[in-house]
Design an enzyme around this catalytic site. Structure first.
Site, PDB file in Angstrom:
ATOM      1  N   LYS A 129       0.820  -1.222   0.000  1.00  0.00           N
ATOM      2  CA  LYS A 129       0.000   0.000   0.000  1.00  0.00           C
ATOM      3  C   LYS A 129       0.852   1.270   0.000  1.00  0.00           C
ATOM      4  O   LYS A 129       2.059   1.239   0.215  1.00  0.00           O
ATOM      5  CB  LYS A 129      -0.955  -0.009   1.205  1.00  0.00           C
ATOM      6  CG  LYS A 129      -2.146  -0.958   0.974  1.00  0.00           C
ATOM      7  CD  LYS A 129      -3.178  -0.888   2.064  1.00  0.00           C
ATOM      8  CE  LYS A 129      -4.339  -1.845   1.736  1.00  0.00           C
ATOM      9  NZ  LYS A 129      -5.283  -1.945   2.860  1.00  0.00           N
ATOM     10  N   ARG A 149      -3.084  -9.809   5.698  1.00  0.00           N
ATOM     11  CA  ARG A 149      -3.578  -9.904   4.314  1.00  0.00           C
ATOM     12  C   ARG A 149      -2.476  -9.414   3.369  1.00  0.00           C
ATOM     13  O   ARG A 149      -2.090  -8.246   3.426  1.00  0.00           O
ATOM     14  CB  ARG A 149      -4.836  -9.041   4.187  1.00  0.00           C
ATOM     15  CG  ARG A 149      -5.491  -9.052   2.823  1.00  0.00           C
ATOM     16  CD  ARG A 149      -6.723  -8.146   2.836  1.00  0.00           C
ATOM     17  NE  ARG A 149      -7.364  -8.088   1.532  1.00  0.00           N
ATOM     18  CZ  ARG A 149      -6.971  -7.284   0.554  1.00  0.00           C
ATOM     19  NH1 ARG A 149      -5.970  -6.459   0.730  1.00  0.00           N
ATOM     20  NH2 ARG A 149      -7.599  -7.297  -0.607  1.00  0.00           N
TER      21      ARG A 149
HETATM   22  C1  YH5 Z   1      -7.628  -4.289   3.947  1.00  0.00           C
HETATM   23  O1  YH5 Z   1      -6.689  -3.565   4.306  1.00  0.00           O
HETATM   24  N1  YH5 Z   1      -7.672  -3.764   1.453  1.00  0.00           N
HETATM   25  S1  YH5 Z   1      -8.436  -3.747  -1.158  1.00  0.00           S
HETATM   26  C2  YH5 Z   1      -3.889  -0.086  -2.544  1.00  0.00           C
HETATM   27  C3  YH5 Z   1      -2.637  -0.607  -2.800  1.00  0.00           C
HETATM   28  C4  YH5 Z   1      -2.385  -1.964  -2.596  1.00  0.00           C
HETATM   29  C5  YH5 Z   1      -3.392  -2.787  -2.159  1.00  0.00           C
HETATM   30  C6  YH5 Z   1      -1.798   1.518  -3.452  1.00  0.00           C
HETATM   31  N2  YH5 Z   1      -9.404  -5.069   0.980  1.00  0.00           N
HETATM   32  C7  YH5 Z   1      -8.086  -4.365   2.595  1.00  0.00           C
HETATM   33  O2  YH5 Z   1      -5.495  -4.309  -1.157  1.00  0.00           O
HETATM   34  N3  YH5 Z   1      -9.798  -5.930   3.223  1.00  0.00           N
HETATM   35  C8  YH5 Z   1      -8.491  -4.207   0.499  1.00  0.00           C
HETATM   36  O3  YH5 Z   1      -1.605   0.155  -3.240  1.00  0.00           O
HETATM   37  C9  YH5 Z   1      -9.153  -5.187   2.300  1.00  0.00           C
HETATM   38  N4  YH5 Z   1      -8.309  -5.048   4.848  1.00  0.00           N
HETATM   39  C10 YH5 Z   1      -9.355  -5.845   4.488  1.00  0.00           C
HETATM   40  N5  YH5 Z   1      -9.971  -6.565   5.449  1.00  0.00           N
HETATM   41  C11 YH5 Z   1      -7.095  -2.559  -1.258  1.00  0.00           C
HETATM   42  C12 YH5 Z   1      -5.738  -3.156  -1.414  1.00  0.00           C
HETATM   43  C13 YH5 Z   1      -4.655  -2.264  -1.914  1.00  0.00           C
HETATM   44  C14 YH5 Z   1      -4.898  -0.925  -2.106  1.00  0.00           C
END
Ligand code: YH5
Length: 283
Positions: A226, A260
């Site tokens: 992230k 996760r």
């Molecule tokens: C979470 O934290 N996150 S979707 C931006 C990124 C990389 C990855 C800018 N669903 C979560 O994975 N469910 C998502 O780089 C989630 N906790 C839970 N429980 C977003 C994501 C991501 C966003």
């Protein structure tokens, strides 16, 4: 001192949350951030799942809605068409807990009917019908904190104290869930890293995440790749692994029981080093 066992039922499967579990991310979105949408075909998804299980994932999080900052909403039929065939295919072939990452009651119900073992909702069951669907099942639910909505959440996040505010949010959501008949022992909470938080607020949360243990529910943390890693390191998404591993270890030290991640093998290794160290404390 022996750590107490902490087993939790995920549909037909049981996980021991006394040590950290790894949840592998399976994106089935064509615009997905980290895999370019190549996993749309079921075959690709299954290969990815097989690798994540071999690497040590105990949960696979299937998501068909992009909640990245700025992302558009996905229509119900489109989301169903993306995730339900994948959930059914995973269920047929693998012994793993399948998590559905959705905020739509209809998708939750269809996923439950297809063999999902966990409902993962970044909107903490605040959409219409969601609390009822989970209440009428016997599955656990992960309630995530988010300030604002994905399209606009990074504009001006504001908190009195981010950790206190997130804790207060969960107190309220846990109460709503309990009143609807969702037992507290079915609830997992997630601080929601990157969801309506500045870089500083994300690190305030990570540093003080253990405060949320007072709520008495397991904590899930999703930090992998992230912006709180990328912006800190000024690194594009493909150069965020080391930072993500560091964050995963810190989240576990500060109480997370489910992590996760995109990079399952590397995270399992990092957490093994942590667990081997913690196992020698206070003996
Ligand atoms: C979470 O934290 N996150 S979707 C931006 C990124 C990389 C990855 C800018 N669903 C979560 O994975 N469910 C998502 O780089 C989630 N906790 C839970 N429980 C977003 C994501 C991501 C966003």
């Amino acid at each position: 001192m022996n750590k107490p066992s902490n087993i939790m039922q995920f549909g037909s499967k049981v996980l021991d949350l006394s040590t950290p579990n790894i949840m592998g991310i399976l994106n089935v979105t064509p615009d997905s951030f980290s895999d370019g949408g190549n996993f749309n075909q079921i075959d690709n998804a299954l290969n990815q799942v097989e690798m994540m299980i071999a690497a040590g994932a105990s949960i696979i999080d299937v998501g068909g809605e992009s909640t990245r900052p700025g992302a558009k909403d996905v229509e119900l039929q489109e989301e169903l068409a993306r995730v339900i065939p994948v959930i059914k295919a995973i269920k047929q072939r693998f012994e793993v807990v399948i998590s559905i990452d959705t905020s739509k009651a209809e998708v939750m119900q269809a996923a439950i009917d297809s063999g999902a073992g966990l409902i993962n909702d970044v909107r903490a069951l605040q959409n219409e019908g969601c609390v009822e669907v989970v209440a009428n099942s016997d599955l656990p639910v992960c309630l995530m904190h988010m300030q604002g909505m994905p399209r606009t959440m990074q504009t001006k996040p504001q908190y009195n104290n981010v950790v206190d505010d997130v804790e207060t949010f969960f107190k309220q959501r846990i109460q709503v869930c309990q009143q609807a008949g969702i037992d507290k022992n079915r609830i997992i909470i997630d601080p929601g890293y990157g969801f309506g938080k500045t870089l500083e607020q994300n690190y305030q949360l990570l540093a003080n995440q253990q405060q949320l243990l007072a709520l008495g529910t397991p904590i899930l943390a999703g930090i992998s790749r992230k912006s709180m890693i990328g912006n800190l390191l000024d690194a594009p998404v493909e150069q965020r692994l080391a930072g993500s591993l560091s964050a995963a270890v810190l989240a576990c030290i500060n109480g997370a029981k489910i992590i996760r991640v995109h990079d399952v093998k590397e995270t399992v290794d990092a957490i093994k080093v942590l667990s081997a160290t913690l196992a020698q404390q206070a003996i």
